[in-house]
Design a protein around this motif. Sequence first.
Motif, PDB file in Angstrom:
ATOM      1  N   UNK A   4      -4.334  -1.206  17.572  1.00 35.70           N
ATOM      2  CA  UNK A   4      -4.389   0.337  17.188  1.00 35.70           C
ATOM      3  C   UNK A   4      -4.320   1.264  18.560  1.00 35.70           C
ATOM      4  N   UNK A   5      -5.354   2.268  18.309  1.00 39.16           N
ATOM      5  CA  UNK A   5      -5.556   3.044  19.701  1.00 39.16           C
ATOM      6  C   UNK A   5      -6.452   2.632  20.599  1.00 39.16           C
ATOM      7  N   UNK A   6      -6.857   1.394  20.689  1.00 37.02           N
ATOM      8  CA  UNK A   6      -7.637   0.885  21.479  1.00 37.02           C
ATOM      9  C   UNK A   6      -7.422  -0.480  22.048  1.00 37.02           C
ATOM     10  N   UNK A   7      -8.325  -0.812  23.136  1.00 34.74           N
ATOM     11  CA  UNK A   7      -8.280  -2.261  23.764  1.00 34.74           C
ATOM     12  C   UNK A   7      -9.683  -2.532  23.677  1.00 34.74           C
ATOM     13  N   UNK A   8     -10.047  -3.626  22.519  1.00 29.98           N
ATOM     14  CA  UNK A   8     -11.361  -3.881  22.345  1.00 29.98           C
ATOM     15  C   UNK A   8     -11.897  -5.017  22.994  1.00 29.98           C
ATOM     16  N   UNK A   9     -11.048  -5.925  23.460  1.00 30.63           N
ATOM     17  CA  UNK A   9     -11.269  -7.122  24.280  1.00 30.63           C
ATOM     18  C   UNK A   9     -10.200  -7.383  25.320  1.00 30.63           C
ATOM     19  N   UNK A  10     -10.994  -8.002  26.403  1.00 33.65           N
ATOM     20  CA  UNK A  10     -10.067  -8.382  27.514  1.00 33.65           C
ATOM     21  C   UNK A  10     -10.533  -9.762  28.020  1.00 33.65           C
ATOM     22  N   UNK A  11      -9.573 -10.446  28.413  1.00 34.72           N
ATOM     23  CA  UNK A  11      -9.678 -11.545  28.822  1.00 34.72           C
ATOM     24  C   UNK A  11     -10.411 -11.900  30.190  1.00 34.72           C
ATOM     25  N   UNK A  12     -11.073 -13.124  30.379  1.00 35.05           N
ATOM     26  CA  UNK A  12     -11.430 -13.634  31.698  1.00 35.05           C
ATOM     27  C   UNK A  12     -12.753 -12.693  32.341  1.00 35.05           C
ATOM     28  N   UNK A  29       2.889  -3.167  28.872  1.00 39.11           N
ATOM     29  CA  UNK A  29       2.154  -4.463  29.302  1.00 39.11           C
ATOM     30  C   UNK A  29       0.761  -4.427  28.481  1.00 39.11           C
ATOM     31  N   UNK A  30       0.200  -3.591  28.096  1.00 40.88           N
ATOM     32  CA  UNK A  30      -0.984  -3.562  27.208  1.00 40.88           C
ATOM     33  C   UNK A  30      -1.230  -4.105  25.975  1.00 40.88           C
ATOM     34  N   UNK A  31       0.001  -4.373  25.402  1.00 34.24           N
ATOM     35  CA  UNK A  31       0.379  -4.301  24.065  1.00 34.24           C
ATOM     36  C   UNK A  31      -0.315  -6.195  23.366  1.00 34.24           C
ATOM     37  N   UNK A  32      -0.325  -6.833  24.338  1.00 29.73           N
ATOM     38  CA  UNK A  32      -1.060  -8.173  23.835  1.00 29.73           C
ATOM     39  C   UNK A  32      -2.599  -8.134  23.545  1.00 29.73           C
TER      40      UNK A  32
END
Length: 726
Positions: free
Chosen positions: A435-443, A428-431
């Motif tokens: 790479x190996x990080x999640x740099x931006x999340x919405x809302x 679920x995190x792919x959008x």
Amino acid sequence: MSAQNRNLHKEIKEKLNNNVMQTALSRFADQYPEARLKAYANVDNIEDLRDALRDMKRKTVDNIEQIANEFETSIKERGGQLYRAKDGDDLKQHLLQICLENNVHRIVKSKSMATEEIHLNTYLEQNDLHVRETDLGEWMLSVAGQKPSHMVMPAIHLDRNQCAEFFSEALDENIPSDIPFMIQTARRVLREEFLHADMGITGANFGIAENGAIGLVTNEGNARIVTTLPRIHVVIIGYEKLIPKIKDAAKILRLLPRNGTCQRMTSYMTMVDGPTPVIYKKGDQWVEEDRKLYVILLDNGRLKAAHDPKLKEVYQCVRCASCLNVCPIWTLVGGHVYGNIYSGGIGAILTGLLNSLDDFSKFSDLCIGCRKCESICPGKIPIPDLIDELRSRAVQEKGLNLPEKAVFQNVLSNRKVFHTLLRIASVAQKPVQSGKFIRHLPLFFAGMTKGRSLPALAAEPFRDRTSRLFKKNPEKPTMRAAFFSGCNLDFVFPDTSESVVKVLQNLGIEVVFPEGQNCCGKPVLGMGDRDTGCKIAKKNIEVFEAANVDIIISACPTCAETLHKTYVELFQNDSEWLARAQAMAVKVHEFTSFVADKYKKAGRLSPAKGKTTHMITYHDSCHMKRGLGIFTQPRALIKSTAGYEFTEMKNCDKCCGMAGAFGIKYSEISLPLLDEKISNIKDTGADTVAVACPACMMQLRGGLDQQAPNIQVKHIADILAENLPV
């Protein structure tokens, strides 16, 4: 404002944006450790002093009623009176009666946390008594309508300009922000207060049962005048301040000033052991008679704590506040956000004992369990352990919040459900994954990636890689080891888990991975849910018993400490599971200490020679250094690895701010701690940061990814694996 109506996160942000307070606290926190060590320069063994104080205090609390009786007898033999107050209301009513009987109108006070605890000044003023604090900090706070933010330095959060404003308001004069002038002004004003006071009220740093004396350790000298000029002296002292013999006072006096104010001895050491003659004006005549001495011994929950087999350790506190001085949270937010008179970790405990578990619960999670306080406490109080104990009691009394209950009891304790959800999350995190990080999340999730990136869950967890890895186990192993990965090394950093396996195999060890292992349970236990924690512990014990191994290796110090220490503590009242937990505990080894020992025996721990291509520094995790006592071995491994030149960073053992769920729940505190750590890393000039804790690796990688992506963060297992022969 009541605790129920407070917005704690808002208050924290206000304190973090208070430039005056931030400057004062950061300067003090930076200077304190070195100043304290200088004060101990002539002491051969600090630990011997701490042990002596702890042992004396433990013996005292075990005999507290007898000591209190001896103290009362000694007071009366010297002409004083002693009253035992069951709580704050009882004390205030008794003191008011003393005032009425002795025609008291004006009172001077020296600094006393016990009187702050019961809000004595407000009560006396409501009964038309003039009360003046004579400690400069307390005086200014009384004018400002504030509570102390520190037990020893109550106004540490203020600067001289603010103090001048309070002086000006209190005296209705224009007082400049010149410190010598303010001191002289205070002397002028307080002199009149002392001369006209009918009663002086002090606390006490200790009360000696042997002779009825009390000790006052001060720097301003105001307490000494409070005890000598007024015709009546009232001492308000808690049971925890009692000690058996006058020789025991030396144990306190050798530690309290050094830890509290970084002095070998404070400016004034006053002993009062009974009434002394006093001359005062009675009507139109001056008379001489013995001063009246009243001692009020305050309970207010203290005796209940004294008889509690676990919480009685709080009696080892001498109120030096050194635990606050080194607390990474307190030195950022100050004392007022804790909501009660006592702040910091020890303050949370005292709040739980003296107020209620409800009040404790509202602020107890501001303790991150880094154990810095315990390492410096002169009485060696295990503050984080006592906080965990109170958290557990709060859960037993009130239960968990519904979201926590659902997660702990239905997810974390159920391995299949927990791991299934992690696998779903990795897809679920792919959008939002880069790479190996999640740099931006919405809302409204955007704040979670402000200042640091979040780690992405691995597409393939470690447990799915074991079949191919274990094909490389040695044919004739020297021992059989089970690897306890923990959640992070299984689902977030599986490459590091591979490195652990490779290093162990290189040492001739057969490695197995029991598939039934689950989370170690630390997140659950840290929130006080011991029932679910026990359930998780039993499952893990069963799984590793069935593995039939010689040792159990963990490359996460939090997991290692939980398996080795906490499981044993959980089952103290269950003989069957205690034996099984102990049998497991002796097999548990933290990865770096185990490997360092093997390398040393094999002659592989000598400093590496040859060309260096990387400058490397090391961050000590809290659970690693102060929980397990492991800090030399990781450094020895780094220095023995070819290609690295080691350099130490400033405050290498200060918390990075992750601390499990704390790093997310209190991101406004976590991020400044991370920023400080990154700044110290940059100052070393290193291009690599070594860690031995996956949670620290998560925090530092996330921060450096946004602030200094050229600096790598590597687990020591990865560094060692890189240098293994192919």
